[in-house]
Design a protein around this motif. Sequence first.
Motif, mmCIF file in Angstrom:
data_model
loop_
_atom_site.group_PDB
_atom_site.id
_atom_site.type_symbol
_atom_site.label_atom_id
_atom_site.label_comp_id
_atom_site.label_asym_id
_atom_site.label_seq_id
_atom_site.Cartn_x
_atom_site.Cartn_y
_atom_site.Cartn_z
ATOM 1 N N ARG A 234 0.994 -1.185 0.123
ATOM 2 C CA ARG A 234 0.120 -0.201 -0.068
ATOM 3 C C ARG A 234 0.876 1.369 0.040
ATOM 4 O O ARG A 234 0.637 2.356 -0.701
ATOM 5 N N GLN B 2 2.503 1.777 -3.059
ATOM 6 C CA GLN B 2 1.545 2.622 -4.178
ATOM 7 C C GLN B 2 1.669 3.915 -3.922
ATOM 8 O O GLN B 2 1.449 4.803 -4.805
ATOM 9 N N PHE B 3 1.638 4.478 -2.677
ATOM 10 C CA PHE B 3 1.534 5.950 -2.450
ATOM 11 C C PHE B 3 2.622 6.490 -2.984
ATOM 12 O O PHE B 3 2.586 7.626 -3.462
ATOM 13 N N GLN C 177 4.653 5.341 -5.354
ATOM 14 C CA GLN C 177 4.567 5.654 -6.785
ATOM 15 C C GLN C 177 3.610 6.514 -7.248
ATOM 16 O O GLN C 177 3.995 7.240 -8.433
ATOM 17 N N ALA C 178 2.557 6.895 -6.601
ATOM 18 C CA ALA C 178 1.536 7.878 -6.941
ATOM 19 C C ALA C 178 2.238 9.241 -7.046
ATOM 20 O O ALA C 178 2.134 10.041 -7.922
ATOM 21 N N HIS D 149 -2.013 12.748 2.394
ATOM 22 C CA HIS D 149 -3.137 12.218 1.525
ATOM 23 C C HIS D 149 -4.110 11.405 2.367
ATOM 24 O O HIS D 149 -5.142 10.628 1.707
ATOM 25 N N MET E 9 -2.044 6.331 -14.423
ATOM 26 C CA MET E 9 -1.341 6.008 -13.265
ATOM 27 C C MET E 9 -1.284 4.751 -12.871
ATOM 28 O O MET E 9 -0.272 4.070 -12.653
ATOM 29 N N MET F 191 2.167 2.332 -12.175
ATOM 30 C CA MET F 191 2.283 1.653 -10.992
ATOM 31 C C MET F 191 2.717 0.169 -11.249
ATOM 32 O O MET F 191 3.504 -0.504 -10.679
ATOM 33 N N MET G 100 -7.616 3.569 -5.513
ATOM 34 C CA MET G 100 -7.041 4.798 -6.534
ATOM 35 C C MET G 100 -7.490 5.993 -5.947
ATOM 36 O O MET G 100 -6.990 7.176 -6.182
ATOM 37 N N PHE H 78 -4.723 7.206 -4.048
ATOM 38 C CA PHE H 78 -3.538 7.693 -4.949
ATOM 39 C C PHE H 78 -3.929 8.880 -5.525
ATOM 40 O O PHE H 78 -3.067 9.737 -5.705
ATOM 41 N N ASN H 79 -5.134 9.205 -6.085
ATOM 42 C CA ASN H 79 -5.421 10.414 -6.431
ATOM 43 C C ASN H 79 -5.184 11.419 -5.405
ATOM 44 O O ASN H 79 -4.805 12.715 -5.769
ATOM 45 N N TYR I 137 -1.640 12.485 -5.717
ATOM 46 C CA TYR I 137 -1.436 13.017 -7.019
ATOM 47 C C TYR I 137 -1.826 14.451 -6.908
ATOM 48 O O TYR I 137 -1.050 15.399 -7.368
#
Length: 850
Positions: A71, A74-75, A77-78, A168, A331, A335, A393, A396-397, A400
Amino acid sequence: MYPLSLYMVAYVSQAEETVCQLRGDPENPQLSKDGDIILGGLFSFHSTWINRQETYKHKPMPLLCTSLHFREFQFAQAMLFAIEEINNSTDLLPGISLGYKIYDICGSIARGVRVALALANGNEVFSSSEARCSRPAQVQAIMGETSSSPCMAISTVIGPFYIPMISHFATCACLSDKTKYPSFLRTIPSDYYQSRALAQLVMHFGWTWVGAIRTNNDYGNNGMAIFIEAAKQLGICLEYSVSVFRTDPPDKILKIVDIIKASTSKVIVAFLSHFDIDMVIREFSHHNLTGYQWVGSESWIFDSQTAAMDRHHILDGAIGLSIPQAHVSGMREFMLDVKPLNSISNELFTEFWEKLFSCEFQWSNLSAENQRECTGHEDLSGVQNSFTDMSLMPIFNNVYKGVYAVAHAFHNMFSCNKTCNNTVQLDPVTILQHIKQVNFKTKDGDEVYFNEYGDPAAKYEIINWQPTENGIVDFVTVGLHDSSLPADKQLNLLNKSLIWAKNSQKVPLSVCSEKCPPGTRKVLQKGKPVCCYDCVRCAEGEISNITDSITCVRCHSEFWSNERRDACVKKEAEFLSYEEIMGALLTAASLFGTCMTAVVAFIFFRYRQTPIVRANNSELSFLLLFSLSLCFLCSLTFIGRPSEWSCMLRHTAFGITFVLCISCVLGKTIVVLMAFRATLPGSDVMKWFGPSQQKLSVLGFTLIQVLICILWLTINPPFPFKNLLLYKDKIILECALGSAVGFWAVLGYIGLLAMLCFILAFLARKLPDNFNEAKFITFSMLIFCAVWITFIPAYVSSPGKFSVAVEIFAILASSFGLLICIFIPKCYIILLKPEKNIKKNMMGKGGSKP
């Protein structure tokens, strides 16, 4: 321009090594691209675990980072995706590129504070044996951290430097306090709105008796405190409120399980982090605690990993709030492109690669049995795990949008057009002010701005866990919540079917006491919350016409319901009406008496020249018949709904007509006495009581009663009255006397004349039979007085309409008594014994028979 490097530094506690690059030049991995503006990224790739073995009982407990989490990867990578997209853009920050430093703080507050201070001072965190990737540089903004407690500590430390920190996923409402956290912003709504929205959601389904479980940190404690306050305002009670943390000892967890087992509420509001909900699921599974309706916060309600762990279907039918769905084009592909990661030969990425593909490198120290060997060329297309899951997502947004908010702030600071003004000094206070003022839309249409508390607009989707046939949970959006709307319009449920606990389609019931129906009121149970009460029936004369009424109100005296107590039902109005049997019979008797009087008057008029009519003072006889007809008719004024005119008319008409009637009878009695005395030698009494004097006497007696009635109506007349005290379930409509003195004066005057008439008639009873009608008058007056003497106690003791009936009966009985006793014998002679209707017979001398 500031020639700074583009790289990510990940601090890993186990190896105490620094990885200089996550994505960079594959040919030269130790070098990175130059960047003009450095962003710091704080994520917890690993979780923190404290070794509690007995070995460390008397030694400092080492802080170890364990369990790699995709998790947080992933953050990170965002964040990298947003940075690369901005650096490749010709419209945003042209000529300036963003660099980055990313650190793994393992969920440790102490480690987060240490890294934040290093970033604020421009000192990179390296061990003595590490090689530097680039020269040190101070970061201009920090992205992260994920949890609220680390964010509070870090923001407290860097707050005096005014270095912007954008989270986030940290939702604690306490972070909106700008006096404590002046440089903190976030792209996820505050729990102030989420907690209140959860309370509205709970109230919407009628759950007034709930349990609460929270994570024992700033996120859980503050969020639950706001929820409890909002729930109290909405009339929701908490049966229990417990806190858990993933490092709690087993005995504390067991106590919480016992509390939930002993509870009666069927709804559990869970303000838990995704780590703690996983632990709770395991404990519930061990104790077979199923069938509860879960209401979840955004941290776990849309987490596919949590759903995958729930193998015993503990959370089936859960409902809660989630960040609205989002799509960021490109995105997902970014990822899932893990090939650049293969060029990094360090322990962090070795661990990542082995966990991602469930394999093992030959040089790995994390060897395990039955593990296939990693080649470094594995294909991600056939892998299904939490890394390939893009359900987060929306979060992740948020990462972003945070990066883009910083970029837009710098774009505005540098007054960028085709190029940017690179002579602008990067002052933290100015950067923070520009970030607070940004207002833009992303390429996918999401609007980004911050309010005065550094928070975005609070909008949520309402998610319902609906298990499918293959055992996978389907996260179905069943509603929306927008805190910017008026309170009554914020919650909007869509027309979709919901699944509840135990796969039920019926909304579960969770109340301490059933709702009190109309007609009852709530009485609180001693020592229990306000949601626990007994339903007590309203007392007589009181009502509660709403559900769950706390009081019964007394009905207006005109309203009453003996059976129902949920409404003030209007009492039935009772009065003597023409429609009921008693009223109809009295009306018939009145009309019959009137007709009978008319028939007698017709007979007397037809035979007015006969001796029996002429001998009995025909003028007074006709006046008496007229007054008797009025007496019969005046009884009709007592029947029907009382009104002002009927109340005044009934008593005055009765008094005047009866005085007129008794005056005529009295006149006839006096005539009899005077006529007898006139036959005596030397008597001239008849000249003093001739026809004119008789009429004047009748008029005089009647005028006295008229005067009494006028005074009565002037001073205090009768009026319609609603008797509410005689019956509890009826209103007696009657005529109040007004002045009781006037009423009894009218009756007294009638009684006085009747007694005088009776005495005179009694004195004349021994006159010659053929001429004398005094005995008939005596008998009629005897009936009249007997009727009205018995009327008084009967009238006083009769309730409601029966008192009116008694009065009508007295009028009719006395009128019939006068009519029958005085006129029927004469009619008998006129019609059936005409041979006696001769002058000689009237003179007492006898007569020849035909």
